[in-house]
Design an enzyme around this catalytic site. Structure first.
Site, PDB file in Angstrom:
ATOM      1  N   LEU A 186       0.868  -1.210   0.084  1.00  0.00           N
ATOM      2  CA  LEU A 186       0.049  -0.037   0.014  1.00  0.00           C
ATOM      3  C   LEU A 186       0.714   1.260  -0.154  1.00  0.00           C
ATOM      4  CD1 LEU A 186      -2.644  -1.268   2.660  1.00  0.00           C
ATOM      5  CD2 LEU A 186      -2.707  -1.237  -0.029  1.00  0.00           C
ATOM      6  N   HIS A 187       0.394   2.134  -0.748  1.00  0.00           N
ATOM      7  CA  HIS A 187       0.990   3.692  -0.770  1.00  0.00           C
ATOM      8  C   HIS A 187       0.037   4.686  -0.776  1.00  0.00           C
ATOM      9  CE1 HIS A 187      -0.609   3.605  -4.980  1.00  0.00           C
ATOM     10  NE2 HIS A 187       0.091   2.189  -5.093  1.00  0.00           N
ATOM     11  N   GLU A 188       0.440   5.963  -0.954  1.00  0.00           N
ATOM     12  CA  GLU A 188      -0.595   6.946  -0.749  1.00  0.00           C
ATOM     13  C   GLU A 188      -1.657   6.945  -1.688  1.00  0.00           C
ATOM     14  OE1 GLU A 188       1.880  10.573  -0.624  1.00  0.00           O
ATOM     15  OE2 GLU A 188       3.174   9.198   0.464  1.00  0.00           O
ATOM     16  N   GLY A 189      -1.427   6.361  -2.777  1.00  0.00           N
ATOM     17  CA  GLY A 189      -2.859   6.339  -3.917  1.00  0.00           C
ATOM     18  C   GLY A 189      -3.979   5.407  -3.077  1.00  0.00           C
ATOM     19  N   HIS A 190      -3.492   4.208  -2.495  1.00  0.00           N
ATOM     20  CA  HIS A 190      -4.402   3.439  -1.749  1.00  0.00           C
ATOM     21  C   HIS A 190      -4.961   4.111  -0.595  1.00  0.00           C
ATOM     22  CE1 HIS A 190      -1.663   0.124  -3.512  1.00  0.00           C
ATOM     23  NE2 HIS A 190      -2.838  -0.162  -3.750  1.00  0.00           N
ATOM     24  N   GLU A 250      -8.864   6.258 -10.295  1.00  0.00           N
ATOM     25  CA  GLU A 250      -8.732   6.746 -11.724  1.00  0.00           C
ATOM     26  C   GLU A 250      -7.486   6.198 -12.373  1.00  0.00           C
ATOM     27  OE1 GLU A 250      -9.865  10.729 -11.592  1.00  0.00           O
ATOM     28  OE2 GLU A 250     -11.800  10.447 -10.887  1.00  0.00           O
ATOM     29  N   ARG A 284       4.031  -1.258  -8.376  1.00  0.00           N
ATOM     30  CA  ARG A 284       4.871  -1.914  -9.518  1.00  0.00           C
ATOM     31  C   ARG A 284       6.181  -0.763  -9.536  1.00  0.00           C
ATOM     32  NH1 ARG A 284       0.266  -4.165 -12.114  1.00  0.00           N
ATOM     33  NH2 ARG A 284       0.535  -6.418 -12.160  1.00  0.00           N
ATOM     34  N   GLN A 299      -6.192 -12.351 -12.161  1.00  0.00           N
ATOM     35  CA  GLN A 299      -5.849 -11.186 -13.213  1.00  0.00           C
ATOM     36  C   GLN A 299      -4.736 -11.142 -13.640  1.00  0.00           C
ATOM     37  OE1 GLN A 299      -7.245  -8.429  -9.983  1.00  0.00           O
ATOM     38  NE2 GLN A 299      -5.483  -7.182 -10.557  1.00  0.00           N
ATOM     39  N   GLN A 312     -10.316  -0.212 -15.734  1.00  0.00           N
ATOM     40  CA  GLN A 312     -10.794  -0.967 -14.545  1.00  0.00           C
ATOM     41  C   GLN A 312     -11.939  -0.470 -13.880  1.00  0.00           C
ATOM     42  OE1 GLN A 312      -8.274  -3.006 -11.693  1.00  0.00           O
ATOM     43  NE2 GLN A 312      -8.690  -1.362 -10.456  1.00  0.00           N
TER      44      GLN A 312
HETATM   45  P1  AMP Z   1      -3.922  -2.267  -6.668  1.00  0.00           P
HETATM   46  O1  AMP Z   1      -3.441  -2.515  -5.309  1.00  0.00           O
HETATM   47  O2  AMP Z   1      -2.755  -1.539  -7.636  1.00  0.00           O
HETATM   48  O3  AMP Z   1      -4.683  -3.353  -7.243  1.00  0.00           O
HETATM   49  O4  AMP Z   1      -4.806  -0.982  -6.700  1.00  0.00           O
HETATM   50  C1  AMP Z   1      -5.815  -0.796  -5.608  1.00  0.00           C
HETATM   51  C2  AMP Z   1      -6.894   0.349  -6.021  1.00  0.00           C
HETATM   52  O5  AMP Z   1      -5.883   1.637  -5.769  1.00  0.00           O
HETATM   53  C3  AMP Z   1      -7.377   0.463  -7.514  1.00  0.00           C
HETATM   54  O6  AMP Z   1      -8.609   0.861  -7.395  1.00  0.00           O
HETATM   55  C4  AMP Z   1      -6.430   1.309  -7.954  1.00  0.00           C
HETATM   56  O7  AMP Z   1      -6.953   2.022  -9.166  1.00  0.00           O
HETATM   57  C5  AMP Z   1      -5.994   2.248  -6.759  1.00  0.00           C
HETATM   58  N1  AMP Z   1      -4.653   3.186  -7.136  1.00  0.00           N
HETATM   59  C6  AMP Z   1      -3.652   2.504  -7.197  1.00  0.00           C
HETATM   60  N2  AMP Z   1      -2.771   3.647  -7.530  1.00  0.00           N
HETATM   61  C7  AMP Z   1      -3.305   4.790  -7.215  1.00  0.00           C
HETATM   62  C8  AMP Z   1      -2.898   6.152  -7.401  1.00  0.00           C
HETATM   63  N3  AMP Z   1      -1.514   6.394  -7.632  1.00  0.00           N
HETATM   64  N4  AMP Z   1      -3.998   6.957  -7.229  1.00  0.00           N
HETATM   65  C9  AMP Z   1      -5.211   6.632  -6.837  1.00  0.00           C
HETATM   66  N5  AMP Z   1      -5.655   5.319  -6.805  1.00  0.00           N
HETATM   67  C10 AMP Z   1      -4.754   4.399  -7.072  1.00  0.00           C
END
Ligand code: AMP
Length: 288
Positions: free
Chosen positions: A33-37, A147, A186, A61, A152
């Protein structure tokens, strides 16, 4: 914060919440997990009584030659991250808990026939299947998606509508590094040189927005953005494609809301990014 590793436990916790009249926000993730999550979890925290985060590297997937085995897994750090943001439940099942022999799959046609659906033929079947399972396990009122993965998000919205899931799908803006690179689990694969080269993607997005403002045709924009990415010796564009924001089908003229989707290889790492554009909306800012 509770941790559940079985479907039965997670369902029992959510059933009890619903009986108490609590609303549930679901944030599906693959961990690392990062700040996007974090932005999705924070939004879910604001809008719901209970926040359910799933941390599951979903095998269905990933294609046979993709990075399932090397995908980063840091569950202890993820747990602390979720707790820090006030999540109520982290669901962390093993693959065998989620999938049985001869498992049923959820498939979608039109929206998965372009962009990443071409490069990753079974990817969205796996996404739709796991997201359906998570909707059913959690009984969530709202589910939060980034987004960053715009195709997706469009597919999950359409799936929820078509299959009558009683859940509101909420899209959240892409969180970026200071130099514009979209945060991604990634990104840890990138060497320092590849990390520096990756900024070409955001440069192409800024250029694309500028060209949109000038009203150029989709094909000109696609070519110019790809050239900007390919000017970096370590980078190779897989696609830059202007598609209808709802159907994900290619458009020639930008006369409706569109998604400009990008996939590029940076060394061995495949990165995706995008921006949305609505020609009817005046005054869009230069920032993607
Ligand atoms: P993942 O763990 O990569 O499958 O991502 C889980 C959720 O976090 C998905 O809905 C992604 O679109 C969202 N996500 C991943 N990276 C970002 C980001 N940089 N900004 C916003 N949402 C993100």
């Amino acid at each position: 914060m509770q941790i559940a590793t079985t479907v039965r436990e997670a369902k029992a916790i959510c059933r009890a919440w619903r009986r108490e009249g609590k609303t549930i926000g679901l944030v599906p993730t693959m961990g690392a997990l990062h700040e996007g999550h974090g932005s999705l979890i924070e939004r879910a925290r604001k809008e719901n009584d209970k926040v359910f985060v799933s941390v599951f590297v979903n095998p269905t997937q990933f294609g046979p030659n993709e990075d399932f085995d090397k995908y980063p897994r840091h569950f202890e750090a993820d747990k602390a991250f979720c707790e820090g943001l006030g999540a109520d439940l982290v669901f962390h099942p093993a693959p065998e808990e989620m999938y049985h022999d001869q498992h049923c799959y959820v498939n979608m046609d039109l929206l998965t026939e372009t962009l990443d659906g071409v490069a990753r033929p079974i990817h969205f079947r796996g996404v739709c299947t796991v997201v359906s399972k998570l909707f059913n396990i959690s009984g969530a009122d709202r589910a939060y998606f980034g987004e960053k993965d715009a195709q997706q998000l469009a597919i999950v919205r359409k799936m929820a509508l078509d299959l009558d899931f009683d859940v509101q799908v909420v899209g959240c803006p892409t969180v970026r590094e200071a130099d514009g690179l979209a945060k991604s689990s990634r990104n840890v694969y990138l060497s320092p040189e590849e990390r520096a080269a990756a900024t070409a993607i955001y440069r192409s997005i800024r250029q694309g927005r500028e060209m949109m403002r000038e009203g150029l045709a989709a094909s000109e924009l696609e070519q110019a953005m790809a050239a900007t990415i390919d000017a970096e010796p370590l980078m190779e564009t897989e696609y830059v494609s202007v598609v209808d924001a709802l159907t994900m089908q290619p458009v020639k003229t930008v006369d409706r809301p569109v998604l400009v989707a990008i996939a590029a290889h940076d060394g061995k790492t495949r990165l995706i990014d995008n921006f949305s554009w609505d020609p009817a909306e005046a005054g869009q800012t230069a920032e993607a």
